[in-house]
Structure formats: structure tokens, C-alpha cells
Design a protein around this motif. Structure first.
Motif, PDB file in Angstrom:
ATOM      1  N   TYR A  29      14.506 -10.119  22.787  1.00 28.85           N
ATOM      2  CA  TYR A  29      13.420 -10.382  23.723  1.00 28.85           C
ATOM      3  C   TYR A  29      12.569 -11.586  23.297  1.00 28.85           C
ATOM      4  CZ  TYR A  29      14.113  -6.386  26.787  1.00 28.85           C
ATOM      5  OH  TYR A  29      14.623  -5.506  27.704  1.00 28.85           O
ATOM      6  N   GLY A  30      12.948 -12.217  22.183  1.00 29.90           N
ATOM      7  CA  GLY A  30      12.282 -13.433  21.761  1.00 29.90           C
ATOM      8  C   GLY A  30      10.866 -13.218  21.276  1.00 29.90           C
ATOM      9  N   LYS A  31      10.618 -12.048  20.674  1.00 27.84           N
ATOM     10  CA  LYS A  31       9.287 -11.778  20.166  1.00 27.84           C
ATOM     11  C   LYS A  31       9.031 -12.605  18.919  1.00 27.84           C
ATOM     12  CE  LYS A  31       8.385  -8.677  23.282  1.00 27.84           C
ATOM     13  NZ  LYS A  31       7.359  -8.943  24.316  1.00 27.84           N
ATOM     14  N   PRO A  32       7.749 -12.879  18.636  1.00 29.00           N
ATOM     15  CA  PRO A  32       7.420 -13.678  17.427  1.00 29.00           C
ATOM     16  C   PRO A  32       7.927 -12.955  16.167  1.00 29.00           C
ATOM     17  CG  PRO A  32       5.515 -13.520  18.880  1.00 29.00           C
ATOM     18  CD  PRO A  32       6.560 -12.597  19.444  1.00 29.00           C
ATOM     19  N   LEU A  33       8.311 -13.764  15.211  1.00 29.77           N
ATOM     20  CA  LEU A  33       8.857 -13.216  13.955  1.00 29.77           C
ATOM     21  C   LEU A  33       7.845 -12.351  13.249  1.00 29.77           C
ATOM     22  CD1 LEU A  33      11.210 -13.127  11.977  1.00 29.77           C
ATOM     23  CD2 LEU A  33      10.276 -15.198  10.895  1.00 29.77           C
ATOM     24  N   GLU A  34       6.569 -12.700  13.308  1.00 28.13           N
ATOM     25  CA  GLU A  34       5.540 -11.920  12.621  1.00 28.13           C
ATOM     26  C   GLU A  34       5.452 -10.506  13.182  1.00 28.13           C
ATOM     27  OE1 GLU A  34       1.876 -13.979  12.850  1.00 28.13           O
ATOM     28  OE2 GLU A  34       2.500 -15.634  11.531  1.00 28.13           O
ATOM     29  N   ALA A  35       5.609 -10.379  14.500  1.00 28.31           N
ATOM     30  CA  ALA A  35       5.570  -9.042  15.117  1.00 28.31           C
ATOM     31  C   ALA A  35       6.768  -8.198  14.690  1.00 28.31           C
ATOM     32  CB  ALA A  35       5.527  -9.180  16.650  1.00 28.31           C
ATOM     33  N   VAL A  36       7.910  -8.884  14.613  1.00 35.09           N
ATOM     34  CA  VAL A  36       9.121  -8.166  14.176  1.00 35.09           C
ATOM     35  C   VAL A  36       8.963  -7.660  12.753  1.00 35.09           C
ATOM     36  CG1 VAL A  36      11.587  -8.361  13.732  1.00 35.09           C
ATOM     37  CG2 VAL A  36      10.578  -9.463  15.747  1.00 35.09           C
ATOM     38  N   VAL A  37       8.498  -8.558  11.872  1.00 36.21           N
ATOM     39  CA  VAL A  37       8.327  -8.178  10.452  1.00 36.21           C
ATOM     40  C   VAL A  37       7.277  -7.086  10.315  1.00 36.21           C
ATOM     41  CG1 VAL A  37       7.602  -9.001   8.179  1.00 36.21           C
ATOM     42  CG2 VAL A  37       9.066 -10.442   9.624  1.00 36.21           C
ATOM     43  N   TYR A  38       6.184  -7.222  11.074  1.00 37.01           N
ATOM     44  CA  TYR A  38       5.111  -6.210  11.000  1.00 37.01           C
ATOM     45  C   TYR A  38       5.622  -4.832  11.433  1.00 37.01           C
ATOM     46  CZ  TYR A  38       0.608  -3.949  11.744  1.00 37.01           C
ATOM     47  OH  TYR A  38      -0.461  -3.087  11.697  1.00 37.01           O
ATOM     48  N   GLY A  39       6.348  -4.779  12.547  1.00 36.32           N
ATOM     49  CA  GLY A  39       6.915  -3.508  13.014  1.00 36.32           C
ATOM     50  C   GLY A  39       7.928  -2.933  12.029  1.00 36.32           C
ATOM     51  N   LEU A  40       8.721  -3.858  11.472  1.00 41.98           N
ATOM     52  CA  LEU A  40       9.727  -3.421  10.497  1.00 41.98           C
ATOM     53  C   LEU A  40       9.070  -2.812   9.264  1.00 41.98           C
ATOM     54  CD1 LEU A  40      12.706  -3.300   9.685  1.00 41.98           C
ATOM     55  CD2 LEU A  40      12.474  -5.606   8.742  1.00 41.98           C
ATOM     56  N   LEU A  41       7.994  -3.450   8.796  1.00 38.02           N
ATOM     57  CA  LEU A  41       7.304  -2.929   7.615  1.00 38.02           C
ATOM     58  C   LEU A  41       6.676  -1.559   7.895  1.00 38.02           C
ATOM     59  CD1 LEU A  41       5.550  -6.165   6.239  1.00 38.02           C
ATOM     60  CD2 LEU A  41       7.462  -4.887   5.218  1.00 38.02           C
ATOM     61  N   LEU A  42       6.110  -1.389   9.091  1.00 35.71           N
ATOM     62  CA  LEU A  42       5.538  -0.088   9.450  1.00 35.71           C
ATOM     63  C   LEU A  42       6.614   1.010   9.435  1.00 35.71           C
ATOM     64  CD1 LEU A  42       3.059  -0.963  12.366  1.00 35.71           C
ATOM     65  CD2 LEU A  42       2.500  -0.230  10.038  1.00 35.71           C
ATOM     66  N   CYS A  43       7.765   0.696   9.991  1.00 39.72           N
ATOM     67  CA  CYS A  43       8.866   1.683   9.996  1.00 39.72           C
ATOM     68  C   CYS A  43       9.345   1.999   8.588  1.00 39.72           C
ATOM     69  CB  CYS A  43      10.027   1.149  10.841  1.00 39.72           C
ATOM     70  SG  CYS A  43       9.669   1.064  12.608  1.00 39.72           S
ATOM     71  N   LEU A  44       9.439   0.961   7.739  1.00 42.30           N
ATOM     72  CA  LEU A  44       9.893   1.189   6.366  1.00 42.30           C
ATOM     73  C   LEU A  44       8.890   2.051   5.596  1.00 42.30           C
ATOM     74  CD1 LEU A  44      11.333  -2.334   5.417  1.00 42.30           C
ATOM     75  CD2 LEU A  44      12.600  -0.188   5.719  1.00 42.30           C
ATOM     76  N   VAL A  45       7.596   1.761   5.776  1.00 40.27           N
ATOM     77  CA  VAL A  45       6.570   2.549   5.081  1.00 40.27           C
ATOM     78  C   VAL A  45       6.633   4.005   5.525  1.00 40.27           C
ATOM     79  CG1 VAL A  45       4.092   2.911   4.821  1.00 40.27           C
ATOM     80  CG2 VAL A  45       5.044   0.609   4.644  1.00 40.27           C
ATOM     81  N   LEU A  46       6.755   4.212   6.850  1.00 35.20           N
ATOM     82  CA  LEU A  46       6.838   5.576   7.369  1.00 35.20           C
ATOM     83  C   LEU A  46       8.080   6.292   6.834  1.00 35.20           C
ATOM     84  CD1 LEU A  46       5.693   7.743   9.232  1.00 35.20           C
ATOM     85  CD2 LEU A  46       7.015   6.734  11.117  1.00 35.20           C
ATOM     86  N   THR A  47       9.188   5.566   6.745  1.00 32.62           N
ATOM     87  CA  THR A  47      10.439   6.153   6.224  1.00 32.62           C
ATOM     88  C   THR A  47      10.288   6.558   4.761  1.00 32.62           C
ATOM     89  OG1 THR A  47      11.751   4.826   7.761  1.00 32.62           O
ATOM     90  CG2 THR A  47      12.886   5.737   5.834  1.00 32.62           C
ATOM     91  N   VAL A  48       9.688   5.659   3.966  1.00 32.93           N
ATOM     92  CA  VAL A  48       9.494   5.958   2.542  1.00 32.93           C
ATOM     93  C   VAL A  48       8.586   7.165   2.353  1.00 32.93           C
ATOM     94  CG1 VAL A  48       8.515   5.079   0.385  1.00 32.93           C
ATOM     95  CG2 VAL A  48       9.949   3.597   1.801  1.00 32.93           C
ATOM     96  N   VAL A  49       7.495   7.235   3.163  1.00 33.10           N
ATOM     97  CA  VAL A  49       6.576   8.369   3.061  1.00 33.10           C
ATOM     98  C   VAL A  49       7.293   9.679   3.378  1.00 33.10           C
ATOM     99  CG1 VAL A  49       4.519   9.449   4.057  1.00 33.10           C
ATOM    100  CG2 VAL A  49       4.509   7.006   3.502  1.00 33.10           C
TER     101      VAL A  49
END
Length: 327
Positions: A29-49
Motif C-alpha cells: 500500500y506504499g505506506k511510509p517506512l517509519e510506520a511499517v517499522v513502528y507497527g512491526l516493533l509494536l507487534c514484536l514487543v507484544l509477541t515477546v511479552v
């Protein structure tokens, strides 16, 4: 840690797949890279928790199981709380298996203790005739009859201990046939004929003329034990063997011996019970009648004893049973 990750590999694989799809959608969908990385980090943190919380619960359960393992062979009263129906079924199966193992262990310990008690008593008893034989052999002019009697006592003790051992698994050794009762009784009487002569005990024997469905070896063993008891506790008089007049196929062995105290009658078949007569006669083991009752139960025969102190004892063997060949 690796066991936990291996156990949850499908969950972790699903989360990684979700993250990959999440990143692919954002990129397409051509979203900004920062949004992708931010969402990815949130998912990773939630997964680790989530994995950390799950690992703490998993480690706690492993620790509880390790503590239960240290308690073995004691049976644990409860297991850690199950996480699924399948795990709950496994715990129930383990609990039932543990209870069965505990029951068998208790039975084995009890049986071993009984055997140890009996063999201890048996060893002390068999020393007496051996010592008597040694004294007789050292004395000059002693009759060989006395030596034979002491040897006969040793043979009795040996047969008793063999009967005690075989009785535990006698079901596989039974062979039922129709036998003439006279022949079986004569086998037992023949074995003790020298004792009848030596003790000057009269034998009154009436032809029985009865056939019984039984096992020859074990019924003869029972008759021998009953005759041995009658001779042991009849210092003078007679022993009578006949059929009961009013009871079908009921053999009676009656003596004129010292009799049995009324309070002991109900307990004479208990293992190790010697009663008043046994305390008077130090050779009594309290095993003979216990074996007799146990064997007769497996042969489906019945026994009862009537006695009067100072007058004698009568043993009734009810040998009537269903003819299996007619069923």
C-alpha cells in the motif's frame, strides 16, 4: 527454554507469519517506512511479552513437576493445574497408575513380611528335631525308631513350607477328577502309621464308600495336616475316621485329645493363631489350619470344627460340590 520454544513452535510460527503479512500489506500500500517499522516493533514487543508470560507459567509448572518427582515413590496428592483437557486426562491416568502401583507395593511388602515371619519360625522349629537326632546318634543303644520319628518331623516341616509356597499359585496346579475317598484317606493314614504305633493311638476307620470330585494331591495334603494335628494333641485314646450320618459327603475326623478352648474355635483358621494349646505346645506354628482352610476354599470344599476341652475335637469336611462334567 528450548523445550518451551519447541512446544510453542506453531504459535511462534503463526505470529511470524502474521508479521510477514503485516509488513507485506504495508509495503504494497506504499505506506511510509517509519510506520511499517513502528507497527512491526509494536507487534514484536507484544509477541515477546506474551512469550515471556507463557514461559514463566511453563517454568513454574516444570518446577512443580520436578518437586513431585523428588517425592516419589510417595504418591502426590495433586498435580499442577492442567492447561488442557488432554493434559487433565494424562494427569488422571498417572494418578490412577500411581495408586495401583502403591497398592501392589503394599501387598508385596505385606506378603514379604509374612514369608519372613514364617521362615523365621520354621527355621527355629526344624532345629529341634535336628538337635534331637544329633543327641540320639551320640547315645549308644538308641532305637532307630526314635531317629526315624525325628526325621519324619523334619519331613513334615519341609512339606509344610513347600505347601505354604505352592498354595499361593495352586490355582494353576489343580486337576479335578472323581476319586474314591477311601483311597485318599488311606494315603494319609499310611504316612502316619508309625506315629499311631509309637504313640499307641487306636485308629477306628469305617469304610467310606464315597466318591468325591476334587484334586487328589491337595486334598491328601489337607487330610495329612488334620491327622498330624489330631496325633499331636491326642496323648492317649483314639482317632476315628468316618462319614457323617446326617450330612451328605461329609468326612469326620474325630479324636479324644485335649480339645480346643471355646474362645479359640472361631480363630483357629487365622494365620499364625496358636491359641491356648499352641502356647502350651511350643512347636505350634498356627500355619497348618490356616493352610487347610485356604486350600479347601480353592477346592470349593467346606470345613468346620467342633470341640470340647478335655474331651476331644471333631473336624467335618464337607466334600460335596457340583459335578462340572454334568453342567
Amino acid at each position: 527454554m528450548w523445550d518451551y520454544l519447541k512446544k510453542n513452535r506453531f504459535v511462534i510460527g503463526g505470529l511470524l507469519t502474521f508479521l510477514a503479512i503485516f509488513c507485506a500489506v504495508f509495503v504494497l500500500y506504499g505506506k511510509p517506512l517509519e510506520a511499517v517499522v513502528y507497527g512491526l516493533l509494536l507487534c514484536l514487543v507484544l509477541t515477546v511479552v506474551l512469550l515471556a508470560v507463557g514461559f514463566v507459567g511453563y517454568y513454574k509448572k516444570i518446577w512443580q513437576l520436578s518437586q513431585l518427582q523428588k517425592m516419589l515413590p510417595e504418591l502426590p496428592r495433586e498435580f499442577p493445574k492442567s492447561a488442557s483437557v488432554g493434559e487433565e486426562l494424562y494427569q488422571k491416568m498417572m494418578m490412577e497408575l500411581g495408586q495401583e502401583c502403591q497398592r501392589q507395593a503394599n501387598e508385596y511388602a505385606k506378603h514379604r513380611e509374612e514369608l519372613l515371619d514364617y521362615y523365621t519360625l520354621w527355621v527355629h522349629q526344624i532345629k529341634t528335631p535336628i538337635a534331637a537326632m544329633r543327641l540320639l546318634m551320640q547315645s549308644e543303644g538308641q532305637s532307630h525308631v526314635l531317629l526315624e520319628m525325628e526325621l519324619f518331623k523334619i519331613e513334615q516341616y519341609v512339606e509344610m513350607v513347600l505347601g505354604y509356597l505352592r498354595c499361593e499359585s495352586m490355582s494353576s496346579d489343580l486337576s479335578f477328577r472323581e476319586y474314591k475317598l477311601d483311597g485318599l484317606v488311606r494315603q494319609a493314614v499310611r504316612k502316619y502309621k508309625k506315629l499311631f504305633i509309637l504313640q499307641r493311638i487306636t485308629l477306628e476307620y469305617e469304610p467310606l464308600n464315597v466318591s468325591v470330585l476334587t484334586d487328589e494331591k491337595w486334598l491328601v495334603f489337607v487330610l495329612e495336616q488334620l491327622l498330624s494335628n489330631a496325633l499331636k494333641y491326642t496323648p492317649r485314646g483314639k482317632i476315628t475316621i468316618c462319614m457323617a450320618e446326617s450330612e451328605a459327603k461329609t468326612l469326620v475326623i474325630r479324636d479324644t485329645g485335649i480339645g480346643i478352648a471355646p474362645e479359640d474355635i472361631s480363630r483357629v483358621f487365622e494365620r499364625g493363631f496358636t491359641g491356648r494349646n499352641g502356647r502350651r505346645d511350643k512347636r505350634s506354628t498356627g500355619i497348618g489350619l490356616y493352610l487347610v482352610k485356604k486350600i479347601l476354599d480353592k477346592l470349593s470344599h467346606e470345613i468346620r470344627i467342633e470341640s470340647c476341652p478335655g474331651e476331644g475335637t471333631a473336624v467335618y469336611l464337607k466334600l460335596e460340590r457340583a459335578d462340572l462334567t454334568q453342567m
